[in-house]
Structure formats: structure tokens, C-alpha cells
Design a protein around this motif. Structure first.
Motif, short mmCIF file in Angstrom:
data_model
loop_
_atom_site.label_atom_id
_atom_site.label_comp_id
_atom_site.label_asym_id
_atom_site.label_seq_id
_atom_site.Cartn_x
_atom_site.Cartn_y
_atom_site.Cartn_z
N GLY A 1 -14.17 -18.17 8.67
CA GLY A 1 -14.06 -19.48 8.04
C GLY A 1 -12.63 -19.99 8.04
O GLY A 1 -12.38 -21.18 8.29
N ILE A 2 -11.67 -19.10 7.76
CA ILE A 2 -10.26 -19.48 7.83
C ILE A 2 -9.92 -19.93 9.25
O ILE A 2 -9.24 -20.94 9.46
CB ILE A 2 -9.36 -18.31 7.42
N ALA A 3 -10.40 -19.17 10.23
CA ALA A 3 -10.09 -19.49 11.63
C ALA A 3 -10.64 -20.84 12.03
O ALA A 3 -9.96 -21.63 12.70
CB ALA A 3 -10.66 -18.39 12.53
N ARG A 4 -11.87 -21.15 11.61
CA ARG A 4 -12.45 -22.45 11.96
C ARG A 4 -11.67 -23.58 11.29
O ARG A 4 -11.41 -24.63 11.89
CB ARG A 4 -13.91 -22.50 11.55
N ALA A 5 -11.28 -23.37 10.04
CA ALA A 5 -10.55 -24.42 9.31
C ALA A 5 -9.18 -24.69 9.90
O ALA A 5 -8.66 -25.79 9.78
CB ALA A 5 -10.42 -24.02 7.84
N THR A 6 -8.60 -23.68 10.53
CA THR A 6 -7.26 -23.83 11.11
C THR A 6 -7.30 -23.94 12.63
O THR A 6 -6.25 -23.93 13.29
CB THR A 6 -6.38 -22.64 10.71
N HIS A 7 -8.50 -24.02 13.20
CA HIS A 7 -8.68 -24.17 14.64
C HIS A 7 -7.98 -23.05 15.41
O HIS A 7 -7.33 -23.28 16.43
CB HIS A 7 -8.20 -25.55 15.11
N ASP A 8 -8.15 -21.84 14.91
CA ASP A 8 -7.52 -20.65 15.50
C ASP A 8 -8.60 -19.87 16.26
O ASP A 8 -9.29 -19.02 15.70
CB ASP A 8 -6.91 -19.80 14.39
N ALA A 9 -8.74 -20.18 17.54
CA ALA A 9 -9.81 -19.58 18.34
C ALA A 9 -9.65 -18.07 18.47
O ALA A 9 -10.63 -17.33 18.45
CB ALA A 9 -9.85 -20.22 19.73
N LYS B 1 -18.91 -26.78 7.55
CA LYS B 1 -17.48 -26.48 7.40
C LYS B 1 -16.88 -26.18 8.77
O LYS B 1 -17.58 -25.68 9.63
CB LYS B 1 -17.30 -25.28 6.47
N PRO B 2 -15.59 -26.50 8.98
CA PRO B 2 -14.65 -27.00 7.98
C PRO B 2 -14.89 -28.47 7.65
O PRO B 2 -15.37 -29.24 8.48
CB PRO B 2 -13.30 -26.80 8.65
N LEU B 3 -14.54 -28.83 6.41
CA LEU B 3 -14.69 -30.19 5.92
C LEU B 3 -13.42 -30.97 6.27
O LEU B 3 -12.39 -30.80 5.62
CB LEU B 3 -14.93 -30.18 4.42
N GLU B 4 -13.50 -31.82 7.27
CA GLU B 4 -12.31 -32.50 7.77
C GLU B 4 -12.44 -34.02 7.77
O GLU B 4 -11.44 -34.71 7.95
CB GLU B 4 -11.99 -32.01 9.19
N SER B 5 -13.64 -34.55 7.58
CA SER B 5 -13.84 -35.99 7.63
C SER B 5 -14.14 -36.53 6.24
O SER B 5 -15.18 -36.22 5.66
CB SER B 5 -14.99 -36.34 8.58
N LEU B 6 -13.22 -37.31 5.72
CA LEU B 6 -13.44 -37.93 4.42
C LEU B 6 -14.63 -38.88 4.46
O LEU B 6 -15.45 -38.92 3.53
CB LEU B 6 -12.18 -38.67 3.98
N ALA B 7 -14.76 -39.62 5.56
CA ALA B 7 -15.87 -40.56 5.68
C ALA B 7 -17.21 -39.83 5.69
O ALA B 7 -18.17 -40.26 5.03
CB ALA B 7 -15.72 -41.40 6.95
#
Length: 236
Positions: free
Chosen positions: A195-203, A128-134
Motif C-alpha cells: 500500500g505504501i508503494a502504490r501511494a508513492t508510485h514505487d514500483a 487506493k491510493p486516494l489521489e483525486s479530490l474530484a
């Protein structure tokens, strides 16, 4: 779930026109996501919709156990960090069921967590985060041999819209409540916010999640204020 507990054979009512095809290779399959983050689950929902699968969600181990007493999903995606305990026990219980068990996939945003998921019996792992559909499609298709030809024949998946900002707001509101009331355990809350931070790219938020828990509350409130003001935090 005890290793010798059989999965019931009950399934949701069939949906018409669910034959798999190259552009919808997961059609006819039901996935259960054992995932505490609504934002992460929205990303999974978009991917499943695009690939033809039905997605159900359980946000705790207790909810997952209740679901599995009624339905038998084809695939179970298990987050390793949940409000009522780690997901490794659920993975182990499902992996021990033998023939007829669902495909079990571990998920985590923590570096190195894949080793624990595989040791517990997961057939596959998603970072995670899950960002690639492929990437999501390819992991599942690699473990669904009867549909393997669809992966090679299918077109490259297109871009997905971002998950709903309301799902992100719900996650942040939950985190703010836990921090205000001291609920859920400091380690769990910090992991949830990370986890929220990684999913939103909030360093900045991720760094705070790895520091003193007392420093998290102001940043979480700041992110909520940003969303309330209509700015596109985490969704650009």
C-alpha cells in the motif's frame, strides 16, 4: 459489531459556520476513517479539509468499535486490510444496522477487492491510493442525495498539497519494526508495504512486497534512509 447493536446518537460538539456550500459540500459532516496507514489517512484529511468535513481516524477494528460506542459519524471509510483483521466484518455490521446507519464505504488497493466490499454491504468503494479530490467528492456526493445539487453547482476541486512526509516516515518505521520482529503476520506486513508503494508510485518496493518477505526489510530501510537524507521519496 453485532448487526443488532444500535449506533449511539452522541456526536462531537457542533462547529460554527458549517453550512454546506458548492466549494465545501461536505461541511457539517463527520467521517471516520478506519485506516492503518497514517500516510493514506493524511491524504484523506487533506481532502476532507478542502471539502469542509471533519475527519476522525481509527487504525484498528478495536479502535473503531470503541469510537462507534461513543460517536455516530455520518460516513465510515473502512480499509479492508487492518492489523487486527479484515474490515469486511465491520462493513457488514454497520450495513445491518438499518435506518440511521452511517454511509459505509470500503477502501483497498488490491485489485478486485471492490466485489468483496459490496458483498459485505458497502454502499460505495474507493480504490487506493486516494489521489483525486474530484473522484473522492463525487463518490460521497452520489450517496448523499440531500446534497446532490452541490456537486453540480460546485467548481472543480483544485490541487492538494502532498501528504506530510512525516506520515510516510511513520508508516515505513512501523513496517521496519514489524519486519524486524516478525510481528503482524507476513501477509499483513506485505500488504501494508504494498500500500505504501502504490501511494508513492514505487514500483520496485511494490514488486518486493509481492515476493519473499525477507527481501522487504532492506528496501524499507533504504526508503527510510532516503527520507532521512531529505530526498523527496514518494512525494514528487
Amino acid at each position: 459489531m453485532p448487526p443488532d447493536s444500535p449506533l449511539p446518537d452522541a456526536r462531537p460538539p457542533p462547529v460554527m459556520h458549517q453550512s454546506p456550500s458548492p466549494d465545501r459540500p461536505l461541511a457539517g459532516l463527520t467521517l471516520l476513517a478506519v485506516e492503518d496507514s497514517r500516510f493514506a489517512c493524511e491524504a484523506l484529511r487533506l481532502m476532507c479539509n478542502r471539502l469542509g468535513a471533519r475527519l476522525r481516524r481509527a487504525e484498528t477494528l478495536a479502535a473503531a468499535a470503541a469510537h462507534l460506542r461513543t460517536y455516530r459519524p455520518d460516513v465510515v471509510l473502512v480499509d479492508l486490510g487492518l492489523p487486527d483483521g479484515p474490515g469486511l466484518g465491520l462493513i457488514a455490521g454497520l450495513a445491518a444496522l438499518g435506518a440511521g446507519r452511517p454511509l459505509v464505504i470500503g477502501m483497498s488497493g488490491e485489485e478486485g477487492a471492490d466485489a468483496a466490499a459490496f458483498a459485505a454491504g458497502a454502499a460505495a468503494y474507493l480504490a487506493k491510493p486516494l489521489e483525486s479530490l474530484a473522484a473522492f467528492r463525487d463518490v460521497l456526493m452520489a450517496h448523499l442525495p440531500e446534497r446532490g445539487w452541490l456537486r453540480a453547482a460546485g467548481p472543480a476541486p483544485g490541487h492538494l498539497p502532498p501528504p506530510d512526509a512525516l506520515a510516510l516516515r511513520d508508516d515505513l518505521m512501523r513496517a521496519a519494526e514489524w519486519l524486524a520482529r516478525g510481528r503482524g503476520g507476513e501477509g499483513y506486513v506485505a500488504g501494508f508495504v504494498a500500500g505504501i508503494a502504490r501511494a508513492t508510485h514505487d514500483a520496485a518496493l511494490e514488486r518486493a512486497a509481492r515476493g519473499p518477505v525477507a527481501d522487504l526489510a532492506p528496501l524499507v530501510q533504504d526508503r527510510l534512509a532516503t527520507l532521512s537524507a531529505g530526498r523527496a521519496f514518494g512525494l514528487s
